[in-house]
Design a protein around this motif. Sequence first.
Motif, PDB file in Angstrom:
ATOM      1  N   ASP A  82       0.782  -1.132   0.073  1.00 51.51           N
ATOM      2  CA  ASP A  82      -0.105  -0.125  -0.024  1.00 51.51           C
ATOM      3  C   ASP A  82       0.727   1.163  -0.123  1.00 51.51           C
ATOM      4  OD1 ASP A  82      -2.400  -1.267  -0.209  1.00 51.51           O
ATOM      5  OD2 ASP A  82      -2.691  -1.342   1.936  1.00 51.51           O
ATOM      6  N   ARG A  83       2.145   1.111   0.202  1.00 49.19           N
ATOM      7  CA  ARG A  83       2.904   2.497   0.249  1.00 49.19           C
ATOM      8  C   ARG A  83       3.925   2.480  -0.872  1.00 49.19           C
ATOM      9  NH1 ARG A  83       3.632   3.929   5.873  1.00 49.19           N
ATOM     10  NH2 ARG A  83       5.637   4.754   5.303  1.00 49.19           N
ATOM     11  N   ILE A  84       3.786   1.718  -1.608  1.00 48.25           N
ATOM     12  CA  ILE A  84       4.895   1.696  -2.989  1.00 48.25           C
ATOM     13  C   ILE A  84       3.819   2.058  -4.290  1.00 48.25           C
ATOM     14  CG2 ILE A  84       6.330   0.533  -2.164  1.00 48.25           C
ATOM     15  CD1 ILE A  84       5.567  -1.847  -3.776  1.00 48.25           C
ATOM     16  N   TRP A 121       4.015   0.778  -7.445  1.00 51.18           N
ATOM     17  CA  TRP A 121       3.556  -0.447  -8.032  1.00 51.18           C
ATOM     18  C   TRP A 121       2.926  -1.508  -7.268  1.00 51.18           C
ATOM     19  CZ3 TRP A 121       7.030  -4.470  -6.460  1.00 51.18           C
ATOM     20  CH2 TRP A 121       8.017  -4.133  -5.788  1.00 51.18           C
ATOM     21  N   GLY A 122       2.423  -1.293  -6.120  1.00 46.10           N
ATOM     22  CA  GLY A 122       1.737  -2.097  -5.324  1.00 46.10           C
ATOM     23  C   GLY A 122       0.730  -2.879  -5.858  1.00 46.10           C
ATOM     24  N   ALA A 123      -0.140  -2.582  -6.735  1.00 44.19           N
ATOM     25  CA  ALA A 123      -0.967  -3.268  -7.482  1.00 44.19           C
ATOM     26  C   ALA A 123      -0.489  -4.624  -7.988  1.00 44.19           C
ATOM     27  CB  ALA A 123      -1.847  -2.408  -8.468  1.00 44.19           C
ATOM     28  N   ILE A 124       0.608  -4.321  -8.938  1.00 42.83           N
ATOM     29  CA  ILE A 124       1.226  -5.057  -9.492  1.00 42.83           C
ATOM     30  C   ILE A 124       1.769  -6.521  -8.677  1.00 42.83           C
ATOM     31  CG2 ILE A 124       3.318  -5.894 -11.195  1.00 42.83           C
ATOM     32  CD1 ILE A 124       2.871  -3.257 -12.143  1.00 42.83           C
ATOM     33  N   ALA A 125       2.481  -5.672  -7.639  1.00 42.61           N
ATOM     34  CA  ALA A 125       3.140  -6.917  -6.606  1.00 42.61           C
ATOM     35  C   ALA A 125       2.104  -7.718  -5.847  1.00 42.61           C
ATOM     36  CB  ALA A 125       3.641  -5.895  -5.645  1.00 42.61           C
ATOM     37  N   LYS A 126       0.764  -7.015  -5.585  1.00 44.73           N
ATOM     38  CA  LYS A 126      -0.244  -7.944  -5.088  1.00 44.73           C
ATOM     39  C   LYS A 126      -0.893  -8.854  -6.063  1.00 44.73           C
ATOM     40  CE  LYS A 126      -2.082  -4.172  -1.966  1.00 44.73           C
ATOM     41  NZ  LYS A 126      -3.357  -3.654  -1.536  1.00 44.73           N
ATOM     42  N   SER A 127      -0.832  -8.653  -7.005  1.00 44.24           N
ATOM     43  CA  SER A 127      -1.345  -9.442  -8.300  1.00 44.24           C
ATOM     44  C   SER A 127      -0.391 -10.751  -8.511  1.00 44.24           C
ATOM     45  CB  SER A 127      -1.259  -8.867  -9.765  1.00 44.24           C
ATOM     46  OG  SER A 127      -2.232  -7.615  -9.738  1.00 44.24           O
ATOM     47  N   LEU A 128       1.041 -10.472  -8.458  1.00 45.03           N
ATOM     48  CA  LEU A 128       2.217 -11.617  -8.572  1.00 45.03           C
ATOM     49  C   LEU A 128       2.151 -12.213  -7.176  1.00 45.03           C
ATOM     50  CD1 LEU A 128       5.141  -9.510  -9.671  1.00 45.03           C
ATOM     51  CD2 LEU A 128       3.751 -11.156 -10.950  1.00 45.03           C
ATOM     52  N   ILE A 129       1.545 -11.634  -5.921  1.00 49.76           N
ATOM     53  CA  ILE A 129       1.617 -12.507  -4.668  1.00 49.76           C
ATOM     54  C   ILE A 129       0.590 -13.285  -4.735  1.00 49.76           C
ATOM     55  CG2 ILE A 129       1.530 -12.474  -2.180  1.00 49.76           C
ATOM     56  CD1 ILE A 129       3.279  -9.729  -2.563  1.00 49.76           C
ATOM     57  N   PHE A 130      -0.812 -12.861  -5.205  1.00 49.62           N
ATOM     58  CA  PHE A 130      -2.144 -13.614  -4.936  1.00 49.62           C
ATOM     59  C   PHE A 130      -2.213 -14.534  -6.254  1.00 49.62           C
ATOM     60  CE2 PHE A 130      -6.491 -13.934  -6.233  1.00 49.62           C
ATOM     61  CZ  PHE A 130      -7.016 -14.352  -5.005  1.00 49.62           C
ATOM     62  N   MET A 131      -1.267 -14.319  -7.344  1.00 50.71           N
ATOM     63  CA  MET A 131      -1.308 -15.521  -8.382  1.00 50.71           C
ATOM     64  C   MET A 131      -1.374 -16.917  -7.808  1.00 50.71           C
ATOM     65  SD  MET A 131       0.734 -15.404 -11.892  1.00 50.71           S
ATOM     66  CE  MET A 131       0.254 -13.598 -11.834  1.00 50.71           C
ATOM     67  N   PRO A 132      -0.527 -17.125  -6.925  1.00 56.39           N
ATOM     68  CA  PRO A 132      -0.550 -18.867  -6.425  1.00 56.39           C
ATOM     69  C   PRO A 132      -1.993 -19.248  -5.947  1.00 56.39           C
ATOM     70  CG  PRO A 132       1.395 -17.684  -5.597  1.00 56.39           C
ATOM     71  CD  PRO A 132       0.389 -16.659  -6.194  1.00 56.39           C
ATOM     72  N   MET A 133      -2.963 -18.353  -5.537  1.00 50.19           N
ATOM     73  CA  MET A 133      -4.262 -18.722  -5.267  1.00 50.19           C
ATOM     74  C   MET A 133      -4.933 -19.347  -6.537  1.00 50.19           C
ATOM     75  SD  MET A 133      -4.995 -18.368  -1.999  1.00 50.19           S
ATOM     76  CE  MET A 133      -7.009 -18.167  -2.193  1.00 50.19           C
TER      77      MET A 133
END
Length: 335
Positions: free
Chosen positions: A136-138, A140-152
């Motif tokens: 939430d503080r960077i 490109w946070g949305a991109i990072a969240k997408s990559l971290i959520f991808m394993p789901m």
Amino acid sequence: MHPALQGMLTIVIGVGACITYFWGSNQFLDKVLYPPKGPNAGRNINRANIIRPWLFLFPAVFALSLYLAYPVVETLRLSVTQRIPGGGSEFVGFDNYAQMFGEQKFWEAMRNNMMWLLVVPAVSTAMGLLVAQLTDRIRWGAIAKSLIFMPMAISFVGAAVIWKLVYDARPPGTEQIGVLNAIYVGLMDGEPQQWLTTPFWNNFFLMVVLVWIQTGFAMVILSAALRGIPEETVEAAIVDGANPFQVFFKIKVPQIMGTIVVVWTTITIVVLKIFDIVFAMTNGQWETQVLANYMYDKLFRSNDWGVGSASAMVIMLLVTPILVWNVYNARKEMR
């Protein structure tokens, strides 16, 4: 029939059946059973309004009874019976439970499940919360969240296959295709390790897979909770001289504690039912047995339905209190 066509046909039939049922039940209620006309129109309307919600709920109640309630009752019955030669079964009371409690593999599964319960929910929730706060503080946070959520989006078996390749070991002197062994051999100049066959520690290597999957789930839920914190409380803390760590741990975390508990308990339920990862990576060998895999072995390999059903009841008894607590906290959060 082509699978795609079969899927489309199933959807059309399913949706059509739902529409037909709801429309037909309304028509039957209003036109046949309680028509809103004549001297009893008011009473008929009231009765129809009382019955109508139950008509709409009936498909869901019927499906839940058929696929949830009945299997529980039948599993309980099987856990206190034993098959006899020639067909049929006989009541044996708690003999299946006594046999299960006397097996070393069952206690190995219980011990490993407790280890999973201690590690996976805590690490997944903590990492999810950390990632939610940092992204939430960077910019490109949305991109990072997408990559971290991808394993789901990956099935547990698919994730197990990926991580089995990560842990792969080739003979010494050959090129290592497993990432972990490639790093270990390249940096530490050591011998390739069979990570999944090392007792005790192999359980943690299996846990990594579930943490990798569940961190994305925890991140999404906790990120939404963090965004719901009133900015006034954070700004007031900053004005009073609080540093970022104090703002996070003393202002933000207490306000989303209910959500943290819900995430924790949800992951805990997943852990208690864990099967796919262990089955695909070690099949319960090398002291990695868990309750669900133990149940599978008894039911479908040993064909011991009594002990297998008893272990299923144990899993249900372990899950139920946490599930009730989860529902209680979710309702409390919604108030």
